[in-house]
Design a protein around this motif. Structure first.
Motif, PDB file in Angstrom:
ATOM      1  N   THR A  70       0.833  -1.204   0.000  1.00  0.00           N
ATOM      2  CA  THR A  70       0.000   0.000   0.000  1.00  0.00           C
ATOM      3  C   THR A  70       0.866   1.252   0.000  1.00  0.00           C
ATOM      4  O   THR A  70       0.590   2.220  -0.723  1.00  0.00           O
ATOM      5  CB  THR A  70      -0.934   0.000   1.227  1.00  0.00           C
ATOM      6  OG1 THR A  70      -1.745  -1.181   1.205  1.00  0.00           O
ATOM      7  CG2 THR A  70      -1.843   1.225   1.222  1.00  0.00           C
TER       8      THR A  70
ATOM      9  N   TRP B 167      -8.657  -0.667  -1.749  1.00  0.00           N
ATOM     10  CA  TRP B 167      -7.664  -0.745  -2.814  1.00  0.00           C
ATOM     11  C   TRP B 167      -8.306  -0.536  -4.182  1.00  0.00           C
ATOM     12  O   TRP B 167      -7.696   0.055  -5.077  1.00  0.00           O
ATOM     13  CB  TRP B 167      -6.931  -2.082  -2.738  1.00  0.00           C
ATOM     14  CG  TRP B 167      -6.004  -2.167  -1.557  1.00  0.00           C
ATOM     15  CD1 TRP B 167      -5.291  -1.142  -1.003  1.00  0.00           C
ATOM     16  CD2 TRP B 167      -5.701  -3.328  -0.780  1.00  0.00           C
ATOM     17  NE1 TRP B 167      -4.556  -1.602   0.073  1.00  0.00           N
ATOM     18  CE2 TRP B 167      -4.785  -2.935   0.231  1.00  0.00           C
ATOM     19  CE3 TRP B 167      -6.100  -4.663  -0.829  1.00  0.00           C
ATOM     20  CZ2 TRP B 167      -4.272  -3.829   1.173  1.00  0.00           C
ATOM     21  CZ3 TRP B 167      -5.596  -5.555   0.103  1.00  0.00           C
ATOM     22  CH2 TRP B 167      -4.684  -5.139   1.094  1.00  0.00           C
TER      23      TRP B 167
ATOM     24  N   PHE C  88      -2.667  -1.307  -7.173  1.00  0.00           N
ATOM     25  CA  PHE C  88      -3.814  -1.337  -6.265  1.00  0.00           C
ATOM     26  C   PHE C  88      -4.935  -2.206  -6.828  1.00  0.00           C
ATOM     27  O   PHE C  88      -5.607  -2.934  -6.088  1.00  0.00           O
ATOM     28  CB  PHE C  88      -4.329   0.083  -6.016  1.00  0.00           C
ATOM     29  CG  PHE C  88      -3.559   0.847  -4.980  1.00  0.00           C
ATOM     30  CD1 PHE C  88      -3.373   0.332  -3.712  1.00  0.00           C
ATOM     31  CD2 PHE C  88      -3.020   2.095  -5.280  1.00  0.00           C
ATOM     32  CE1 PHE C  88      -2.658   1.034  -2.746  1.00  0.00           C
ATOM     33  CE2 PHE C  88      -2.308   2.810  -4.328  1.00  0.00           C
ATOM     34  CZ  PHE C  88      -2.123   2.279  -3.057  1.00  0.00           C
TER      35      PHE C  88
END
Length: 308
Positions: free
Chosen positions: A223, A284, A250
């Motif tokens: 992340t 995400w 992502f």
């Protein structure tokens, strides 16, 4: 109220609504969604057959939903994941807000008649009303993608940097809470709250749950990495490819965890709770969508107006 202040309030209300949907994804656990244990999503749907005073809704539940419950569970999970994802970033917000208002109605009808529930029924009417307010105010134009896409490439680059910075901050927090779990695998630590009240015997009798996201160190580091790529890609139109790489990362992360279906949430009391991966997939996915849309918009070059 001046427009800048009202814009922050409207945009904040939209983000809060997205978090509401996101925080209620973890307990909708596929593939059974509670049908095998009588808990989870199933217990609310099944209670309609005993308690709902609305005959049409009871008929739909008995004849359509319960016989096909696992399909219904997947539809519920996907719809609520998309609601969380799109409201968080403010994309196509007016349509999404109407869907959210409509989707809240069967939730209201299912929950308020659940046995032993101590739900405050007005909260669900307020939930419907909140979505209608988001529709009426076109809330995606405030702190959202809808508003940025209507502006120039410079605004998109600034927004892309903000999105990347938020992702980095979330990743850092995830890395902090994930110190207690293994680097990779199905174990995950909570980024949120699972506090509760204990009875004289020390048993938790009521939890104050704000279960937003779940991390192990690997997911936290990814992340941070993909967020950094968004920030780097926001520097100029020439670095858009870097931002697109971060957004793609992502997106892949969201798909992988959604297909995985469940995490093993390691609670503070040492117990392991199986929870859905959908909340992480929603976040995400939101970062991927925002990254792609903002990167594409930031690559456009304004054409100077012709003189004369």
């Amino acid at each position: 109220m001046d427009e800048p202040a009202s814009g922050w309030i409207i945009g904040g209300a939209r983000i809060l609504t997205g978090l509401l949907w996101l925080a209620n994804l973890h307990w909708k656990v596929p593939p059974a969604f509670g049908e095998d244990s009588g808990g989870g999503l199933y217990k609310y749907s099944e209670s309609v057959t005993r308690n709902s005073p609305l005959a049409p809704f009871t008929w739909v539940t008995e004849e359509l939903i319960l016989p096909n419950f696992r399909f219904f569970g997947w539809v519920t999970l996907v719809v609520e994941l998309l609601l969380a994802m799109l409201l968080l970033v403010g994309y196509r917000t007016r349509i999404v807000a109407l869907v959210g208002a409509a989707w809240s109605v069967p939730i209201l009808l299912s929950v308020i008649y659940y046995d032993r529930a101590d739900e405050w029924s007005w909260s669900y009417f307020m939930m419907i009303g909140l979505h209608l307010v988001l529709f009426a105010t076109d809330a995606g134009r405030h702190l959202g993608i809808d508003g940025v896409l209507a502006r120039n490439g410079d605004a998109a680059r600034r927004s892309l940097a903000i999105v990347g910075s938020v992702a980095i901050a979330v990743g850092v927090l995830g890395l902090i809470v994930a110190r207690s779990v293994s680097f990779a695998g199905s174990e995950a630590a909570l980024l949120g709250s699972d506090a509760g009240f204990a009875n004289p015997d020390g048993d938790i009798v009521r939890r104050w749950e704000l279960k937003f996201l779940f991390f192990n160190p690997l997911w936290a580091l990814l992340t941070i990495l993909f967020g950094a790529l968004l920030v780097i890609g926001a520097r100029s139109a020439r670095t858009v490819a870097v931002a697109l790489a971060g957004a793609t990362g992502f997106g892949v992360l969201a798909i992988v965890v959604f297909v995985t279906q469940t995490f093993d949430y390691l609670r503070d009391d040492g117990q392991v709770q199986v929870i859905s991966t959908a909340s992480n997939a929603a976040l995400w996915g939101a970062l991927a969508l925002a990254g792609v849309l903002l990167a594409r918009r930031s690559s456009t070059v304004a054409v100077p107006a012709s003189e004369g």
